[in-house]
Design an enzyme around this catalytic site. Structure first.
Site, PDB file in Angstrom:
ATOM      1  N   GLY C  31     -28.207 -79.547 -39.654  1.00  0.00           N
ATOM      2  CA  GLY C  31     -28.109 -80.888 -39.089  1.00  0.00           C
ATOM      3  C   GLY C  31     -26.854 -81.632 -39.476  1.00  0.00           C
ATOM      4  O   GLY C  31     -26.559 -82.677 -38.911  1.00  0.00           O
ATOM      5  N   CYS C 240     -44.480 -76.945 -10.411  1.00  0.00           N
ATOM      6  CA  CYS C 240     -43.307 -76.466  -9.677  1.00  0.00           C
ATOM      7  C   CYS C 240     -43.731 -76.110  -8.249  1.00  0.00           C
ATOM      8  O   CYS C 240     -44.726 -75.421  -8.034  1.00  0.00           O
ATOM      9  CB  CYS C 240     -42.709 -75.245 -10.379  1.00  0.00           C
ATOM     10  N   CYS C 243     -42.979 -72.016  -7.986  1.00  0.00           N
ATOM     11  CA  CYS C 243     -43.727 -70.993  -8.729  1.00  0.00           C
ATOM     12  C   CYS C 243     -45.063 -71.512  -9.253  1.00  0.00           C
ATOM     13  O   CYS C 243     -45.814 -70.778  -9.873  1.00  0.00           O
ATOM     14  CB  CYS C 243     -42.895 -70.452  -9.882  1.00  0.00           C
ATOM     15  N   CYS C 265     -38.708 -75.844 -10.992  1.00  0.00           N
ATOM     16  CA  CYS C 265     -38.341 -75.566 -12.377  1.00  0.00           C
ATOM     17  C   CYS C 265     -36.834 -75.739 -12.541  1.00  0.00           C
ATOM     18  O   CYS C 265     -36.053 -75.253 -11.713  1.00  0.00           O
ATOM     19  CB  CYS C 265     -38.685 -74.132 -12.749  1.00  0.00           C
ATOM     20  N   CYS C 271     -38.341 -69.478 -13.267  1.00  0.00           N
ATOM     21  CA  CYS C 271     -38.986 -69.695 -11.977  1.00  0.00           C
ATOM     22  C   CYS C 271     -38.992 -68.410 -11.138  1.00  0.00           C
ATOM     23  O   CYS C 271     -40.020 -68.011 -10.597  1.00  0.00           O
ATOM     24  CB  CYS C 271     -38.266 -70.813 -11.231  1.00  0.00           C
TER      25      CYS C 271
END
Lengths: 227, 265, 291
Positions: C31, C240, C243, C265, C271
C-alpha cells in the site's frame, strides 16, 4: 480583612521626559470585617489611586496591602485574579463589558466564574436587578445602550451579586436618584451586617455619614500635600 | 495571616502550570525574531500578547504552536518537553489537546468542504467513525458558535467573514482541546461582529476551562478577554502582568506609548 | 525497423531492474507508494504508461499476457498495448483470464477468480487518495507517514452529507493491512472486495506521477466506511442481457435513439465464456431465435 501599611507609589512618565511624580507615601489603614471605611481628601489627593492599588489595578512600589491574607502589592497575577473572583468585589463608576452581552448575563457572570449553576446565578442576578429598579424588559439588552444611571446600577448589581467578603466601592451612589440611592445604601448596610469589609469613596456626604464607620483622609499620604 | 482570613481565598486546585516556557529564542540570521521569552500559563487562564507589527509576537506564537522551531529555550506542556517530541506525537498534540485559530479563516478552514465536514474533521482525525454521531456533534457545535443548523452542508465560501471565523473556532474546539492559540482572531472583522466573537470566546473559555494564548494588536480585545498580558517590542517582552494593571498603570516607556496611542471612544 | 531492434519488452535492462527494485519495495510495504524513475513510453500519458512499464519489468519470454480496458479485451487501448508487447517481447497473448500469467488492466478486476502465480497490473492515473482534499504532496506524504487518515473520512462524510449515502462509486479508498490508505485505481467499488485476500500479486503503476505500489498475495484490504454507513459493493440491479450472469459488473449500453438500453458484462472474456457454456440472457441472439 484589609491591612495597608507604609504604602508608596509614584508615576514615571517615560514619554514626557521621564518625569517622576510621587503620588503616595506612608499610606496605612485597616478595615475590619463588618466595617465600612470611607476615603476622603481633596480631589487629586489619591483616593482613587489608593483604591486601585488595593484592587491590584495599579502597581505598588513599596509597602504592603494585605487582603484576606494575600499581599496584593507582591502577589502573582493569578493570585490577584483568584482574589478578585472569590474575595474582593468592586463597584466602579465605569462599566466595561463586551457589547451585546445581555444585562442579566453581565450581572450573573461573576457567579458563573465561580461555577455557580447558571439557573441559580441568573436568579440572583434577576433579584438584584429588580431590587435596583432596572425594568425587566431591559435585562435581555446590552447595558452599553443604557443611560448613565442605569449603567451605574448594573455595575452595582454585578458588585453585589456575590457575597464578597471584601468590597471596594467607588462612588456607588453617584448619579442615582433618591429611591435607588436608598436601595444601594441598604445593600451596603446588609453587606456590613453579614461581615464584609468595605472600603469606599463617597462624595455623597449623606451616604458617607450613614454607612461609614470611620473616615481616612488620604491627604496625609500625599507627598507635597501632607506637609 | 490568620486562619479565618486565609480560608476565604480558596487555594487553586491546579498548582502546576499547563504550559511552562523558558528562554524561548528564535533568530532569523542576525535579526531577532523573539528573544529569551519565559512565562507560565495555568489551566483556564487567558494570556494576551500585544505589540506592534514586527514586535515578535507572531514569531513567538508560531514557535509555541510548533509551526517554527525555536533556536533555544524550552516548552513544557503538562510536564512534557514539547520540543523533544517526535513529529508524530507533536502532530497528535496539535490535533487533540491543542488548537490553533488563524487570523484568516481561510488558513484554518477547508474551503471546499462543508461546514459539517470542517467541524467533523478533528473528530474523524481522532478516530470518529460514526457518521450520525459526528454529524450530531457538528450540529451541536454550529449552534454553540451561533451558526444555524441548516447551514451545516454549506461550504464556508458561502459564509460571511464573521461566520467563517466562528466556524473555525468550532472546528478547533470540537475535540475539547486544553490549550488554544489564537492569532488576531478578530482582525479583519467589523466592530459589531468582533463583539459577538469576543462574547462567544469568553463564554467558551469559561465553560470549557480553556487556556488561551491570544496574539493581537487590539488592546480592547485583550482587556475584555485576557487575564494576563505580555507586551513585546523588538522581540523582547518588555512588560508583563495583570491585563488591567498593564493597561491602566503601564511601567515601560513602550507600553505607556502603546496605551496612550489608543483612541478613546 | 525490425522488431529485433528493441530490447525484450521495449525497456532496457537497467530500467527494468530499477522498476523491479521499486516493485520489490512496494511488495514489502503493501500500500505504500514507492517513487520510481518513470520513463517516456511510446504512448501518451493516460494510456497506461505506468502499467506498461510495470508489465515490461515483470514479463518473461514464457509469460502469457492479457490486456483489458474496462474489462474488455477488444478496445483500442487494450489492443494497442497487447500488440506493443507482442512486437517488443514476442510473448504469447490471450483473452482468457484463466490462461494468462500477467494481466494488465485499466479500471477492472476480472470476474474469473485469479490464482496463485498470476500477476495483475493496474494502470493508475492518480495514486494519491488524499489529494482531493490536501493538494500539498509534502503534506500528504507526512499524513501517510503518521497515519493521519481522518481526512479520508471527511471525503466520505461529504458524500453522505450531499447524497445521503457514500456516492463514491470508483477509486474507492481502501486501507491495506491496517496501515496505508491506498487508491485502488479507478476500478468500480464493486471490485473492491476482490482486492482483499487475493491469491494473485497485484501491482499498481502510475507513469505520469512516477509511483508504484503493490499488494502481495493474500493481503488484507478494507474499504473505508462509517459504522452507520457501511461499505457496499454495488452494481446495476440487472442480469447480463447476453449471458444472464446476475453477479457480474455490468456496462449499460444505449441501443437506439429512443433510449432503449441493455446491460452487458463489462468483462468480455467472462461473458463469452458463459455464452459458450450455454448461458443465455434477455437479449441473446439465440434466445431471440428460440422466441
Amino acid at each position: 480583612m484589609i491591612q495597608i501599611s507604609n504604602l508608596s507609589k509614584s508615576f514615571t512618565l517615560h514619554n514626557q521626559g521621564g518625569a517622576v511624580i510621587p503620588v503616595m507615601a506612608g499610606a496605612a489603614l485597616t478595615v475590619a470585617p463588618g466595617e465600612c471605611v470611607g476615603l476622603v481628601g481633596q480631589s487629586g489627593a489619591g483616593k482613587s489611586t489608593l483604591m486601585r492599588m488595593v484592587q491590584g489595578n495599579y502597581r505598588t512600589e513599596g509597602g504592603q496591602i494585605l487582603v484576606a491574607g494575600l499581599d496584593v502589592a507582591r502577589a502573582a497575577p493569578r493570585d490577584i485574579i483568584r482574589l478578585r473572583r472569590q474575595v474582593m468585589g468592586h463597584v466602579s463608576q465605569f462599566l466595561r463589558v463586551v457589547p451585546r452581552v445581555p444585562t442579566l448575563q453581565v450581572v450573573a457572570e461573576p457567579l458563573l466564574r465561580l461555577s455557580v449553576p447558571r439557573d441559580e446565578a441568573e436568579a440572583r442576578a434577576a433579584r438584584l436587578l429588580a431590587q435596583l429598579n432596572i425594568p425587566e424588559r431591559l435585562w435581555s439588552l446590552s447595558p452599553t445602550t443604557f443611560s448613565g444611571g442605569e449603567q451605574q446600577r448594573v455595575n452595582i448589581a454585578r458588585g453585589f451579586v456575590h457575597d464578597y467578603p471584601v468590597l471596594l466601592l467607588d462612588e456607588p451612589t453617584a448619579s442615582l436618584d433618591a429611591r435607588n440611592r436608598e436601595v444601594v445604601l441598604d445593600l451596603i448596610m446588609q453587606a456590613k451586617a453579614r461581615g464584609a469589609a468595605l472600603l469606599g469613596i463617597f462624595h455623597d456626604e449623606g451616604a458617607r455619614a450613614r454607612v461609614c464607620d470611620r473616615l481616612v483622609d488620604v491627604t496625609a499620604f500625599t507627598p507635597g500635600l501632607a506637609a | 495571616m490568620d486562619g479565618t482570613q486565609n480560608a476565604l481565598l480558596v487555594p487553586s486546585t491546579t498548582d502546576t502550570p499547563l504550559l511552562q516556557v523558558t528562554g524561548l529564542t528564535r533568530l532569523y540570521g542576525a535579526r531577532i525574531g523573539c528573544a529569551d521569552v519565559s512565562f507560565d500559563l495555568w489551566p483556564g487562564e487567558v494570556l494576551g500578547i500585544v505589540g506592534e507589527s514586527g514586535s515578535g509576537k507572531s514569531t513567538l506564537l508560531s514557535c509555541l504552536a510548533g509551526h517554527q522551531r525555536p533556536d533555544a529555550g524550552q516548552i513544557l506542556f503538562d510536564g512534557t518537553d514539547v520540543l523533544a517530541l517526535s513529529e508524530a506525537d507533536r502532530r497528535r498534540l496539535l490535533r487533540g489537546d491543542w488548537a490553533y485559530v488563524h487570523q484568516n479563516p481561510r488558513d484554518g478552514l477547508r474551503m471546499g468542504v462543508s461546514a459539517g465536514g470542517n467541524v467533523g474533521e478533528r473528530l474523524m482525525g481522532v478516530g470518529g467513525r460514526h457518521y450520525g454521531r459526528i454529524r450530531d456533534t457538528a450540529t451541536d457545535w454550529l449552534g454553540r458558535v451561533e451558526i444555524a443548523a441548516e447551514r451545516i452542508d454549506d461550504r464556508p465560501s458561502a459564509f460571511s467573514g464573521g461566520m467563517q471565523q466562528r466556524l473555525q473556532i468550532a472546528r478547533n474546539l470540537v475535540t475539547g482541546p486544553r490549550l488554544v492559540f489564537m492569532d488576531e482572531p478578530t482582525g479583519g472583522l467589523d466592530v459589531s461582529v468582533q463583539a459577538r466573537l469576543l462574547d462567544l470566546l469568553r463564554g467558551l473559555v469559561r465553560e470549557m476551562g480553556l487556556s488561551v494564548i491570544i496574539v493581537t494588536h487590539d488592546l480592547a480585545v485583550v482587556r475584555l478577554l485576557a487575564d494576563r498580558l505580555m507586551v513585546m517590542k523588538s522581540g523582547h517582552v518588555v512588560e508583563a502582568g495583570l491585563t488591567d494593571q498593564v493597561l491602566d498603570d503601564p511601567q515601560h516607556a513602550y507600553t505607556q506609548l502603546l496605551v496612550s496611542s489608543v483612541l478613546q471612544v | 525497423m525490425s522488431d529485433d531492434a528493441y530490447n525484450f519488452a521495449y525497456l532496457d535492462e537497467q530500467t527494468k531492474r530499477m522498476i523491479r527494485r521499486a516493485l520489490l519495495k512496494a511488495l514489502a510495504i503493501p500500500g505504500y507508494q514507492v517513487p520510481f524513475a518513470s520513463r517516456e513510453m511510446p504512448m501518451p500519458y493516460g494510456w497506461g504508461t505506468g502499467g506498461v512499464q510495470v508489465t515490461a519489468a515483470c514479463l518473461t519470454p514464457d509469460d502469457v499476457l492479457k490486456v483489458i480496458d474496462q474489462g474488455a479485451d477488444d478496445t483500442t487501448n487494450a489492443v494497442s498495448i497487447r500488440r506493443f508487447f507482442q512486437r517488443t517481447a514476442g510473448v504469447a497473448t490471450t483473452e482468457s483470464t484463466a490462461e494468462a500469467t500477467v494481466i494488465q488492466t485499466r479500471h477492472r478486476i476480472p470476474e474469473t477468480p485469479l490464482t496463485e502465480g498470476q500477476i495483475l497490473v493496474y494502470q493508475v492515473p492518480i495514486p494519491e487518495p488524499l489529494r482531493f482534499l490536501e493538494p500539498r504532496e509534502t503534506e500528504t506524504r507526512k499524513m501517510h507517514e503518521l497515519e493521519e487518515y481522518g481526512l479520508m473520512h471527511v471525503k466520505l462524510y461529504e458524500d453522505i452529507a450531499r447524497h445521503g449515502e457514500i456516492a463514491t462509486a470508483y477509486a474507492y479508498p481502501v486501507k491495506v493491512e491496517g496501515r496505508y490508505v491506498m487508491d485502488p485505481s479507478p476500478i468500480p467499488k464493486f471490485d473492491n472486495p476482490k482486492l482483499s485476500d487475493n491469491p494473485a500479486i497485484q501491482l499498481f503503476g502510475a507513469g505520469r506521477e512516477s509511483r508504484i505500489y503493490a499488494l502481495p498475495p493474500y493481503t488484507q484490504v478494507v474499504s473505508l466506511d462509517f459504522e452507520d454507513h457501511p461499505f457496499r459493493a454495488s452494481k446495476a440491479d440487472h442480469a447480463c442481457d447476453l449471458c444472464g450472469a446476475a453477479e457480474s459488473y455490468l456496462d449499460e449500453v444505449i441501443t437506439d435513439d429512443a433510449g432503449s438500453r441493455m446491460f452487458v458484462c463489462s468483462d468480455t472474456d467472462f461473458c463469452t465464456g458463459r455464452q459458450a457454456a450455454g448461458h443465455r440472457g434477455r437479449l441473446s441472439p439465440l434466445s431471440k431465435e428460440i422466441a
